[in-house]
Motif scaffolding. Sequence first.
Motif, mmCIF file in Angstrom:
data_model
loop_
_atom_site.group_PDB
_atom_site.id
_atom_site.type_symbol
_atom_site.label_atom_id
_atom_site.label_comp_id
_atom_site.label_asym_id
_atom_site.label_seq_id
_atom_site.Cartn_x
_atom_site.Cartn_y
_atom_site.Cartn_z
ATOM 1 N N LEU A 34 0.745 -1.206 0.011
ATOM 2 C CA LEU A 34 -0.077 0.179 -0.062
ATOM 3 C C LEU A 34 1.025 1.387 0.103
ATOM 4 N N GLY A 35 1.760 1.275 0.777
ATOM 5 C CA GLY A 35 2.804 2.461 0.818
ATOM 6 C C GLY A 35 3.492 2.616 -0.559
ATOM 7 N N MET A 36 4.051 1.560 -1.036
ATOM 8 C CA MET A 36 4.861 1.669 -2.234
ATOM 9 C C MET A 36 3.796 2.048 -3.421
ATOM 10 N N PHE A 37 2.667 1.761 -3.559
ATOM 11 C CA PHE A 37 1.739 1.857 -4.363
ATOM 12 C C PHE A 37 1.426 3.317 -4.434
ATOM 13 N N THR A 38 1.051 3.827 -3.237
ATOM 14 C CA THR A 38 0.451 5.200 -2.891
ATOM 15 C C THR A 38 1.902 6.119 -3.277
ATOM 16 N N ALA A 39 3.146 5.616 -2.936
ATOM 17 C CA ALA A 39 4.457 6.365 -3.411
ATOM 18 C C ALA A 39 4.383 6.582 -4.814
ATOM 19 N N LEU A 40 4.193 5.457 -5.610
ATOM 20 C CA LEU A 40 4.320 5.595 -6.994
ATOM 21 C C LEU A 40 2.902 6.249 -7.492
ATOM 22 N N ALA A 41 2.014 6.249 -6.986
ATOM 23 C CA ALA A 41 0.738 7.299 -7.591
ATOM 24 C C ALA A 41 1.364 8.606 -7.099
ATOM 25 N N MET A 42 1.768 8.851 -6.233
ATOM 26 C CA MET A 42 2.265 10.341 -5.968
ATOM 27 C C MET A 42 3.355 10.663 -7.125
ATOM 28 N N ILE A 43 4.168 9.960 -7.465
ATOM 29 C CA ILE A 43 5.203 10.400 -8.248
ATOM 30 C C ILE A 43 4.730 10.486 -9.461
ATOM 31 N N LEU A 44 3.570 9.726 -9.988
ATOM 32 C CA LEU A 44 2.963 10.156 -11.263
ATOM 33 C C LEU A 44 2.126 10.895 -11.072
ATOM 34 N N SER A 45 1.563 11.193 -10.152
ATOM 35 C CA SER A 45 0.727 12.691 -9.941
ATOM 36 C C SER A 45 1.498 13.962 -10.126
ATOM 37 N N TYR A 46 2.722 13.660 -9.566
ATOM 38 C CA TYR A 46 3.842 14.865 -9.852
ATOM 39 C C TYR A 46 4.233 15.243 -11.461
ATOM 40 N N VAL A 47 4.556 14.048 -11.854
ATOM 41 C CA VAL A 47 4.887 14.026 -13.262
ATOM 42 C C VAL A 47 3.704 14.563 -13.984
ATOM 43 N N GLU A 48 2.286 14.255 -13.602
ATOM 44 C CA GLU A 48 1.420 14.639 -14.730
ATOM 45 C C GLU A 48 1.172 16.128 -14.525
ATOM 46 N N SER A 49 1.525 16.496 -13.273
ATOM 47 C CA SER A 49 1.337 18.062 -12.792
ATOM 48 C C SER A 49 2.134 19.082 -13.729
ATOM 49 N N LEU A 50 3.360 18.226 -14.248
ATOM 50 C CA LEU A 50 4.161 19.125 -15.096
ATOM 51 C C LEU A 50 3.762 19.341 -16.457
#
Length: 165
Positions: free
Chosen positions: A8-24
């Motif tokens: 859960l922690g790993m996939f949440t972190a991955l989702a956060m990274i992908l959200s950040y990339v998409e915010s660019l």
Amino acid sequence: MKAKVAYLGMFTALAMILSYVESLFPVFYGIPGIKLGLANSMSLVMLYLLGVPSAFCVSIVRVVLSGFLFGNLFSIAYSLAGAVFSLAVMAAMKRLGFFSVTGVSICGGMAHNIAQLIVAVFLVENLNLFYYLPVLLLSGLVTGLVIGLLSSGILKRLPQMRDSL
């Protein structure tokens, strides 16, 4: 149990990274409000790996944290509505059993856009926004297809993870 919390922690972190990339890249192909939704792939993967409660946790935590880090209260409201409704639709479609991961994702992408449009109509008090529905449904279909294919590929490469849970 420890493995589940770690995932859960790993996939949440991955989702956060992908959200950040998409915010660019705030606008997808120049159409306001349309994004690919890369972070949603992590919720879809969680739905298939660990079930609805885990997918819900990853989605909600990601939406709230991403909203505070990369957005604002309005983006949180839109994203929460989209995340909750799309997850409910995806869970129902998965439970029916005759949709592939990609089919479930397409339904979720379209549901996400419908929920966000309803929130927009409510917030700006203008029913004319529903004229935007065909564009949003088409974008939900296309982005749901891309996210579904991505998630399906991820799930095929994680069989050992399923066995450890």
